[in-house]
Design a protein around this motif. Sequence first.
Motif, PDB file in Angstrom:
ATOM      1  N   ASN A  82       0.832  -1.214   0.000  1.00  0.00           N
ATOM      2  CA  ASN A  82       0.000   0.000   0.000  1.00  0.00           C
ATOM      3  C   ASN A  82       0.864   1.261   0.000  1.00  0.00           C
ATOM      4  O   ASN A  82       0.538   2.249  -0.659  1.00  0.00           O
ATOM      5  CB  ASN A  82      -0.936   0.002   1.208  1.00  0.00           C
ATOM      6  N   ALA A  83       1.962   1.207   0.730  1.00  0.00           N
ATOM      7  CA  ALA A  83       2.826   2.390   0.848  1.00  0.00           C
ATOM      8  C   ALA A  83       3.458   2.771  -0.489  1.00  0.00           C
ATOM      9  O   ALA A  83       3.772   3.942  -0.720  1.00  0.00           O
ATOM     10  CB  ALA A  83       3.920   2.147   1.895  1.00  0.00           C
ATOM     11  N   VAL A  84       3.649   1.795  -1.357  1.00  0.00           N
ATOM     12  CA  VAL A  84       4.304   2.088  -2.638  1.00  0.00           C
ATOM     13  C   VAL A  84       3.353   1.887  -3.816  1.00  0.00           C
ATOM     14  O   VAL A  84       3.795   1.796  -4.976  1.00  0.00           O
ATOM     15  CB  VAL A  84       5.578   1.226  -2.841  1.00  0.00           C
ATOM     16  N   ALA A  85       2.040   1.820  -3.538  1.00  0.00           N
ATOM     17  CA  ALA A  85       1.076   1.492  -4.601  1.00  0.00           C
ATOM     18  C   ALA A  85       1.077   2.527  -5.722  1.00  0.00           C
ATOM     19  O   ALA A  85       0.867   2.215  -6.894  1.00  0.00           O
ATOM     20  CB  ALA A  85      -0.326   1.349  -4.007  1.00  0.00           C
ATOM     21  N   GLU A  86       1.316   3.771  -5.364  1.00  0.00           N
ATOM     22  CA  GLU A  86       1.294   4.848  -6.353  1.00  0.00           C
ATOM     23  C   GLU A  86       2.551   5.683  -6.237  1.00  0.00           C
ATOM     24  O   GLU A  86       3.023   5.901  -5.120  1.00  0.00           O
ATOM     25  CB  GLU A  86       0.070   5.761  -6.111  1.00  0.00           C
ATOM     26  N   PRO A  87       3.058   6.216  -7.338  1.00  0.00           N
ATOM     27  CA  PRO A  87       2.637   5.946  -8.713  1.00  0.00           C
ATOM     28  C   PRO A  87       3.103   4.556  -9.169  1.00  0.00           C
ATOM     29  O   PRO A  87       3.975   3.959  -8.519  1.00  0.00           O
ATOM     30  CB  PRO A  87       3.346   7.049  -9.501  1.00  0.00           C
ATOM     31  N   PRO A  88       2.570   4.059 -10.266  1.00  0.00           N
ATOM     32  CA  PRO A  88       2.888   2.699 -10.723  1.00  0.00           C
ATOM     33  C   PRO A  88       4.382   2.421 -10.875  1.00  0.00           C
ATOM     34  O   PRO A  88       4.848   1.324 -10.571  1.00  0.00           O
ATOM     35  CB  PRO A  88       2.178   2.611 -12.087  1.00  0.00           C
ATOM     36  N   HIS A  89       5.151   3.419 -11.318  1.00  0.00           N
ATOM     37  CA  HIS A  89       6.574   3.115 -11.544  1.00  0.00           C
ATOM     38  C   HIS A  89       7.313   2.935 -10.218  1.00  0.00           C
ATOM     39  O   HIS A  89       8.328   2.256 -10.157  1.00  0.00           O
ATOM     40  CB  HIS A  89       7.247   4.193 -12.408  1.00  0.00           C
ATOM     41  N   LEU A  90       6.795   3.551  -9.132  1.00  0.00           N
ATOM     42  CA  LEU A  90       7.390   3.301  -7.808  1.00  0.00           C
ATOM     43  C   LEU A  90       7.086   1.854  -7.407  1.00  0.00           C
ATOM     44  O   LEU A  90       7.976   1.099  -7.002  1.00  0.00           O
ATOM     45  CB  LEU A  90       6.830   4.280  -6.774  1.00  0.00           C
ATOM     46  N   HIS A  91       5.820   1.489  -7.549  1.00  0.00           N
ATOM     47  CA  HIS A  91       5.413   0.121  -7.225  1.00  0.00           C
ATOM     48  C   HIS A  91       6.266  -0.896  -7.980  1.00  0.00           C
ATOM     49  O   HIS A  91       6.823  -1.831  -7.395  1.00  0.00           O
ATOM     50  CB  HIS A  91       3.938  -0.082  -7.564  1.00  0.00           C
ATOM     51  N   ASP A  92       6.369  -0.684  -9.288  1.00  0.00           N
ATOM     52  CA  ASP A  92       7.088  -1.659 -10.104  1.00  0.00           C
ATOM     53  C   ASP A  92       8.575  -1.691  -9.751  1.00  0.00           C
ATOM     54  O   ASP A  92       9.205  -2.751  -9.760  1.00  0.00           O
ATOM     55  CB  ASP A  92       6.911  -1.341 -11.598  1.00  0.00           C
ATOM     56  N   GLY A  93       9.107  -0.527  -9.434  1.00  0.00           N
ATOM     57  CA  GLY A  93      10.528  -0.457  -9.096  1.00  0.00           C
ATOM     58  C   GLY A  93      10.840  -1.190  -7.801  1.00  0.00           C
ATOM     59  O   GLY A  93      11.849  -1.895  -7.701  1.00  0.00           O
ATOM     60  N   ILE A  94       9.964  -1.039  -6.818  1.00  0.00           N
ATOM     61  CA  ILE A  94      10.168  -1.755  -5.548  1.00  0.00           C
ATOM     62  C   ILE A  94       9.884  -3.245  -5.734  1.00  0.00           C
ATOM     63  O   ILE A  94      10.634  -4.116  -5.263  1.00  0.00           O
ATOM     64  CB  ILE A  94       9.258  -1.168  -4.445  1.00  0.00           C
ATOM     65  N   ALA A  95       8.799  -3.542  -6.448  1.00  0.00           N
ATOM     66  CA  ALA A  95       8.373  -4.943  -6.622  1.00  0.00           C
ATOM     67  C   ALA A  95       9.437  -5.789  -7.309  1.00  0.00           C
ATOM     68  O   ALA A  95       9.538  -6.995  -7.058  1.00  0.00           O
ATOM     69  CB  ALA A  95       7.075  -4.994  -7.424  1.00  0.00           C
ATOM     70  N   SER A  96      10.226  -5.157  -8.173  1.00  0.00           N
ATOM     71  CA  SER A  96      11.177  -5.939  -8.964  1.00  0.00           C
ATOM     72  C   SER A  96      12.518  -6.138  -8.265  1.00  0.00           C
ATOM     73  O   SER A  96      13.411  -6.795  -8.801  1.00  0.00           O
ATOM     74  CB  SER A  96      11.414  -5.251 -10.312  1.00  0.00           C
ATOM     75  N   ARG A  97      12.676  -5.571  -7.072  1.00  0.00           N
ATOM     76  CA  ARG A  97      13.963  -5.705  -6.389  1.00  0.00           C
ATOM     77  C   ARG A  97      14.127  -7.104  -5.799  1.00  0.00           C
ATOM     78  O   ARG A  97      13.181  -7.679  -5.272  1.00  0.00           O
ATOM     79  CB  ARG A  97      14.111  -4.645  -5.287  1.00  0.00           C
ATOM     80  N   ASP A  98      15.339  -7.612  -5.855  1.00  0.00           N
ATOM     81  CA  ASP A  98      15.624  -8.932  -5.293  1.00  0.00           C
ATOM     82  C   ASP A  98      15.174  -9.015  -3.838  1.00  0.00           C
ATOM     83  O   ASP A  98      15.530  -8.158  -3.020  1.00  0.00           O
ATOM     84  CB  ASP A  98      17.136  -9.204  -5.325  1.00  0.00           C
ATOM     85  N   GLY A  99      14.408 -10.026  -3.530  1.00  0.00           N
ATOM     86  CA  GLY A  99      14.043 -10.287  -2.145  1.00  0.00           C
ATOM     87  C   GLY A  99      12.786  -9.580  -1.676  1.00  0.00           C
ATOM     88  O   GLY A  99      12.253  -9.917  -0.619  1.00  0.00           O
ATOM     89  N   VAL A 100      12.316  -8.602  -2.433  1.00  0.00           N
ATOM     90  CA  VAL A 100      11.129  -7.850  -2.006  1.00  0.00           C
ATOM     91  C   VAL A 100       9.865  -8.580  -2.452  1.00  0.00           C
ATOM     92  O   VAL A 100       9.745  -8.975  -3.609  1.00  0.00           O
ATOM     93  CB  VAL A 100      11.134  -6.427  -2.589  1.00  0.00           C
ATOM     94  N   VAL A 101       8.922  -8.751  -1.535  1.00  0.00           N
ATOM     95  CA  VAL A 101       7.615  -9.332  -1.846  1.00  0.00           C
ATOM     96  C   VAL A 101       6.538  -8.325  -1.441  1.00  0.00           C
ATOM     97  O   VAL A 101       6.566  -7.814  -0.315  1.00  0.00           O
ATOM     98  CB  VAL A 101       7.389 -10.654  -1.091  1.00  0.00           C
ATOM     99  N   LEU A 102       5.622  -8.046  -2.351  1.00  0.00           N
ATOM    100  CA  LEU A 102       4.582  -7.040  -2.086  1.00  0.00           C
ATOM    101  C   LEU A 102       3.185  -7.640  -2.029  1.00  0.00           C
ATOM    102  O   LEU A 102       2.201  -6.930  -2.140  1.00  0.00           O
ATOM    103  CB  LEU A 102       4.636  -5.938  -3.154  1.00  0.00           C
ATOM    104  N   PHE A 103       3.086  -8.941  -1.858  1.00  0.00           N
ATOM    105  CA  PHE A 103       1.752  -9.523  -1.653  1.00  0.00           C
ATOM    106  C   PHE A 103       1.684 -10.139  -0.253  1.00  0.00           C
ATOM    107  O   PHE A 103       2.703 -10.263   0.435  1.00  0.00           O
ATOM    108  CB  PHE A 103       1.381 -10.521  -2.755  1.00  0.00           C
ATOM    109  N   GLY A 104       0.458 -10.512   0.161  1.00  0.00           N
ATOM    110  CA  GLY A 104       0.214 -10.851   1.557  1.00  0.00           C
ATOM    111  C   GLY A 104       0.950 -12.073   2.066  1.00  0.00           C
ATOM    112  O   GLY A 104       1.274 -12.994   1.305  1.00  0.00           O
ATOM    113  N   GLY A 105       1.194 -12.112   3.381  1.00  0.00           N
ATOM    114  CA  GLY A 105       1.792 -13.285   3.998  1.00  0.00           C
ATOM    115  C   GLY A 105       3.096 -13.022   4.728  1.00  0.00           C
ATOM    116  O   GLY A 105       3.702 -13.951   5.266  1.00  0.00           O
TER     117      GLY A 105
END
Lengths: 143, 143, 143, 143
Positions: A82-105
């Motif tokens: 949620n913290a990085v949901a917007e803008p999309p390029h922030l989300h995608d940039g964080i999501a693609s980093r090694d070791g980072v998971v942005l879904f639940g659990g």
Amino acid sequence: MDFQLTVRQDAITDEAALKAVQAAVAKGRELGCAMVTAVVDPGGNLVACVRPTGAFVASVGIARDKAWTAATFGLSTDDLHNAVAEPPHLHDGIASRDGVVLFGGGLPLRHEGRVVGGIGCSGGSEDQDRACAQAGMVALGLS
Amino acid sequence: MDFQLTVRQDAITDEAALKAVQAAVAKGRELGCAMVTAVVDPGGNLVACVRPTGAFVASVGIARDKAWTAATFGLSTDDLHNAVAEPPHLHDGIASRDGVVLFGGGLPLRHEGRVVGGIGCSGGSEDQDRACAQAGMVALGLS
Amino acid sequence: MDFQLTVRQDAITDEAALKAVQAAVAKGRELGCAMVTAVVDPGGNLVACVRPTGAFVASVGIARDKAWTAATFGLSTDDLHNAVAEPPHLHDGIASRDGVVLFGGGLPLRHEGRVVGGIGCSGGSEDQDRACAQAGMVALGLS
Amino acid sequence: MDFQLTVRQDAITDEAALKAVQAAVAKGRELGCAMVTAVVDPGGNLVACVRPTGAFVASVGIARDKAWTAATFGLSTDDLHNAVAEPPHLHDGIASRDGVVLFGGGLPLRHEGRVVGGIGCSGGSEDQDRACAQAGMVALGLS
């Protein structure tokens, strides 16, 4: 000394980590899924991990990365998402980093205001993963 | 069918893996060292791992790699070391491969003639690592 | 609670880390070499790093790995080298692991019996690296 | 000589790099966040990095990658994002490359028309990261 040498940074014990892992795995069994669960310390280093019989092999890495993400950002993987949901390029940039998971659990484990570790679950639906991580945290008396 | 479709490949359960891990950790405690222990299945994938409080962070990777080496070669890390000792370029070639460990502390777990997993210990001297992996194996009634 | 939830694990502050880095760099200048210095926390994660003008680019990774090795094994890189010196295949197996450095210039930072971080220096001879890491540690009042 | 042998390529000093890092960290503190800050030279190699107490461990890599991106493309991470926004396959291709960051918080450091380094900040919102990188640059009298 005219400077502060250290800061207190407690870490979860292996005893507590295993207790959380086993509670999460048991919750998974109750929900009908084989839930890989990992617990890391505040530095993101593994303390305990169990992959129950029948669980996805690929979930070992996902559970560990969820725990790492939660501990090293000090946020649940949902809250970080949620913290990085917007803008999309922030989300995608964080999501693609090694070791980072942005879904639940993935949940940080907090005690007396400090992050003392992180727990990550993988093996079911996103909601099942969340429920199991939660069960692991609750088994330690944390919230 | 004029061909054999499958081959039986039993794998250690998480219950047994955790039993072995806990026996190895307890043996480490008895020997005065914090012994990281990992158990993998016959495919080399993690089933259980515990890093006791006070253990080297760096031992997490070493214990996992010892278990992986023992399970995926079907040999203890000591036996594999002997098997590839000569000629030197063979030794060096195997030793330098990702994930391969050629010093003591990794054992295959065999049951009824099949490799059902591997156990790896890291955190003490080479002899302490060996003794703890052995204790983990013995706790399962294996030899 | 019938179990121990956490264990105290203090970490070096950025203020102290930078003080140590600057003392090591100053010692390097005194010795006529540009000394890259890195300080990590007990989990091996970077807290501060400086590469003085003129230093080897390659030393950034070496200094960081020395600090990581010292912090995560709780031993100086020299002491770890001695601990695994024999037999040769143990030495080679540890030496070849990612992030492990077995030559001089990495020291654990201990305070009140706990490892609170690690310092690593690279940029001179092995003796110069050692002297600078030592100078960084001493600047914190540690030994 | 009928060819040009060299081209001038000035680089930020460690003294200036540390000054920028400290200004960015101070700006972060003012904004209420623990801001990891890294400065690299024109080749993208680290010159100075500080992770303030309480900052995300995961931010060390992000700050370094922002600085690397800004220095090695000679553009702020925001300007690079705009430059490759279209077509989508260009954006995705650049975004997925190792070390590239396309969200705010990375600035090239330019002096007399040359890129002399890059600064990257991570630890707050995208706007906070931007403000801190800006503060680091301004502390050097650059714009």
